[in-house]
Design an enzyme around this catalytic site. Structure first.
Site, mmCIF file in Angstrom:
data_model
loop_
_atom_site.group_PDB
_atom_site.id
_atom_site.type_symbol
_atom_site.label_atom_id
_atom_site.label_comp_id
_atom_site.label_asym_id
_atom_site.label_seq_id
_atom_site.Cartn_x
_atom_site.Cartn_y
_atom_site.Cartn_z
ATOM 1 N N TYR A 58 -9.364 -9.846 1.655
ATOM 2 C CA TYR A 58 -10.550 -9.068 2.062
ATOM 3 C C TYR A 58 -11.351 -8.526 0.880
ATOM 4 O O TYR A 58 -12.495 -8.119 1.041
ATOM 5 C CB TYR A 58 -10.177 -7.925 3.023
ATOM 6 C CG TYR A 58 -9.268 -6.857 2.473
ATOM 7 C CD1 TYR A 58 -9.707 -5.930 1.523
ATOM 8 C CD2 TYR A 58 -7.963 -6.760 2.919
ATOM 9 C CE1 TYR A 58 -8.863 -4.960 1.023
ATOM 10 C CE2 TYR A 58 -7.108 -5.783 2.428
ATOM 11 C CZ TYR A 58 -7.564 -4.890 1.484
ATOM 12 O OH TYR A 58 -6.717 -3.943 0.991
ATOM 13 N N GLU A 59 -10.742 -8.518 -0.301
ATOM 14 C CA GLU A 59 -11.497 -8.092 -1.488
ATOM 15 C C GLU A 59 -12.398 -9.211 -1.997
ATOM 16 O O GLU A 59 -13.179 -8.994 -2.922
ATOM 17 C CB GLU A 59 -10.530 -7.694 -2.608
ATOM 18 C CG GLU A 59 -9.685 -6.466 -2.278
ATOM 19 C CD GLU A 59 -8.565 -6.278 -3.285
ATOM 20 O OE1 GLU A 59 -8.822 -5.688 -4.347
ATOM 21 O OE2 GLU A 59 -7.438 -6.728 -3.021
ATOM 22 N N ASN A 119 1.135 3.453 10.839
ATOM 23 C CA ASN A 119 0.339 3.985 11.965
ATOM 24 C C ASN A 119 0.584 3.084 13.164
ATOM 25 O O ASN A 119 0.960 1.918 13.003
ATOM 26 C CB ASN A 119 -1.160 3.956 11.594
ATOM 27 C CG ASN A 119 -1.607 2.557 11.201
ATOM 28 O OD1 ASN A 119 -1.417 2.131 10.048
ATOM 29 N ND2 ASN A 119 -2.172 1.831 12.138
ATOM 30 N N HIS A 158 -5.913 -8.784 -2.206
ATOM 31 C CA HIS A 158 -6.030 -9.213 -0.798
ATOM 32 C C HIS A 158 -7.232 -10.138 -0.619
ATOM 33 O O HIS A 158 -8.222 -10.035 -1.357
ATOM 34 C CB HIS A 158 -6.239 -7.989 0.099
ATOM 35 C CG HIS A 158 -5.150 -6.976 0.031
ATOM 36 N ND1 HIS A 158 -5.084 -6.034 -0.982
ATOM 37 C CD2 HIS A 158 -4.079 -6.758 0.824
ATOM 38 C CE1 HIS A 158 -4.010 -5.286 -0.796
ATOM 39 N NE2 HIS A 158 -3.383 -5.697 0.291
ATOM 40 N N MET A 177 -2.812 -6.951 6.731
ATOM 41 C CA MET A 177 -3.820 -7.728 5.994
ATOM 42 C C MET A 177 -3.253 -8.415 4.754
ATOM 43 O O MET A 177 -4.006 -8.769 3.849
ATOM 44 C CB MET A 177 -4.958 -6.797 5.569
ATOM 45 C CG MET A 177 -5.565 -5.995 6.703
ATOM 46 S SD MET A 177 -6.796 -4.832 6.078
ATOM 47 C CE MET A 177 -7.022 -3.765 7.512
ATOM 48 N N SER A 178 -1.947 -8.601 4.692
ATOM 49 C CA SER A 178 -1.362 -9.196 3.473
ATOM 50 C C SER A 178 -0.157 -10.049 3.830
ATOM 51 O O SER A 178 -0.003 -10.493 4.965
ATOM 52 C CB SER A 178 -0.952 -8.068 2.510
ATOM 53 O OG SER A 178 0.142 -7.342 3.033
ATOM 54 N N HIS A 234 -2.893 0.900 -5.221
ATOM 55 C CA HIS A 234 -2.258 -0.241 -5.889
ATOM 56 C C HIS A 234 -2.532 -0.103 -7.380
ATOM 57 O O HIS A 234 -3.679 -0.143 -7.801
ATOM 58 C CB HIS A 234 -2.864 -1.559 -5.413
ATOM 59 C CG HIS A 234 -2.654 -1.839 -3.965
ATOM 60 N ND1 HIS A 234 -1.635 -2.645 -3.518
ATOM 61 C CD2 HIS A 234 -3.310 -1.435 -2.871
ATOM 62 C CE1 HIS A 234 -1.686 -2.714 -2.203
ATOM 63 N NE2 HIS A 234 -2.695 -1.987 -1.787
ATOM 64 N N HIS A 270 -7.389 4.949 6.050
ATOM 65 C CA HIS A 270 -6.557 4.630 4.892
ATOM 66 C C HIS A 270 -5.749 5.860 4.461
ATOM 67 O O HIS A 270 -4.629 5.735 3.959
ATOM 68 C CB HIS A 270 -7.442 4.119 3.745
ATOM 69 C CG HIS A 270 -6.657 3.572 2.588
ATOM 70 N ND1 HIS A 270 -5.819 2.468 2.710
ATOM 71 C CD2 HIS A 270 -6.564 3.966 1.290
ATOM 72 C CE1 HIS A 270 -5.255 2.232 1.530
ATOM 73 N NE2 HIS A 270 -5.689 3.118 0.651
ATOM 74 N N SER A 292 0.822 -1.224 0.000
ATOM 75 C CA SER A 292 0.000 0.000 0.000
ATOM 76 C C SER A 292 0.847 1.261 0.000
ATOM 77 O O SER A 292 1.685 1.454 0.881
ATOM 78 C CB SER A 292 -0.854 0.072 1.265
ATOM 79 O OG SER A 292 -1.982 -0.715 1.144
ATOM 80 N N ALA A 344 2.260 -2.208 4.167
ATOM 81 C CA ALA A 344 1.968 -1.204 5.191
ATOM 82 C C ALA A 344 1.371 -1.962 6.368
ATOM 83 O O ALA A 344 0.579 -2.885 6.180
ATOM 84 C CB ALA A 344 0.951 -0.208 4.653
#
Ligand code: HPA
Length: 275
Positions: free
Chosen positions: A85-86, A235, A83, A211-212, A61, A247, A30, A113
């Site tokens: 989550y998509e 963060n 990902h 998440m990746s 992306h 985001h 990201s 990230a």
């Protein structure tokens, strides 16, 4: 099916780039995909032109493969990833990395990230992943195993190569970029973690949440490639950060870190194409 699909994608990449083999691949996370545009003489192949490649939809992306030569060694940059989550199957999530390994990449660099929760971590830190926790109860190797790709029960004792971490630290020293080290916990997303989940992950031994990366690392190890994982702490994780997560914060930190990240990767790639 997957094996034949990987072979077809590999052929498409070889045809589009004029390069039969690549040595090293780097996946840009990201907000970090801008790195690819600065590669001199790179050949860009949009994912949409590579048969079988899933095309990312999330902001930040761009979804292109870049092929470049560094001192005669072909390097593949994967700018953009998909990902879980998509809604993609994990077989699709790891497809680009599998194709990179099949194309000769015996070293895969996975960048992302992440939220930071390790002691003393702060936004902007670059951290080498030393190990991971898979908290999703999903695995890209679920289902029938294709022995042509790798073994049914692959060892995961050293997913993130110690040797490559040493090389990365040397590259960091060369260009004055300091690198921490930590354990990455994979959450499915797309919601960020709750503060209680972050505390759970911390007690379980993690320093980073994201998440990746983990499914790609497992698939790359399955195929016998070495893996280096690098997180940019965009963060502090939920509940540690004094402000709600967004985001926008993630991409803003990535923008600020771009110079350091670029210096690091520029110094790192020659270390990785060397034997
Ligand atoms: N959690 C999960 N994924 C992330 C985060 C986070 O705090 N920051 C960037 N990606």
């Amino acid at each position: 099916m997957t094996y034949e699909a990987i072979r077809a994608a590999k052929t498409a990449i070889a045809t589009a780039t004029g390069r039969d083999r690549h040595r090293v691949a780097i996946v840009l996370g990201s907000g970090l995909s801008g790195y690819a545009a600065g590669l001199p003489g790179a050949i860009e192949v949009p994912y949409a032109d590579i048969v079988g490649f899933p095309v990312p939809k999330v902001e930040g992306h761009s979804g292109s493969l870049f092929s470049a030569e560094l001192d005669d060694d072909p390097v593949m940059v994967l700018a953009g990833r998909v990902h879980a989550y998509e809604g993609w199957d994990l077989a699709e999530v790891v497809f680009a990395v599998r194709t990179a390994v099949a194309s000769g990449c015996s070293r895969i660099v996975l960048t992302n990230a992440a939220g930071g929760l390790g002691d003393g971590m702060k936004a902007g830190d670059l951290v080498l992943i030393s190990d991971h926790l898979n908290l999703t109860a999903r695995n890209p190797l679920m289902g029938p195993n294709d022995d042509r790709l790798g073994p049914r029960f692959p060892d995961m004792s050293e997913v993130y190569s110690k040797e490559l971490r040493d090389r990365a630290r040397r590259a960091g020293d060369e260009v004055n970029v300091s690198l921490g080290e930590g354990v990455y916990a994979w959450f499915l997303g797309p919601s960020y973690e709750s503060p209680a989940e972050v505390q759970m992950a911390k007690r379980m031994g993690s320093d980073l949440v994201g998440m990746s990366t983990v499914p790609e690392a497992i698939a790359a190890r399955h195929m016998g490639s070495q893996v280096l994982g690098i997180s940019l702490v965009t963060n502090l994780a939920a509940g540690i950060s004094p402000t709600p997560l967004s985001h926008e914060e993630v991409t803003a930190t990535a923008d600020q870190a771009r110079g350091r990240f670029t210096r690091l990767i520029d110094a790192l790639l020659p270390q990785l194409t060397a034997d």
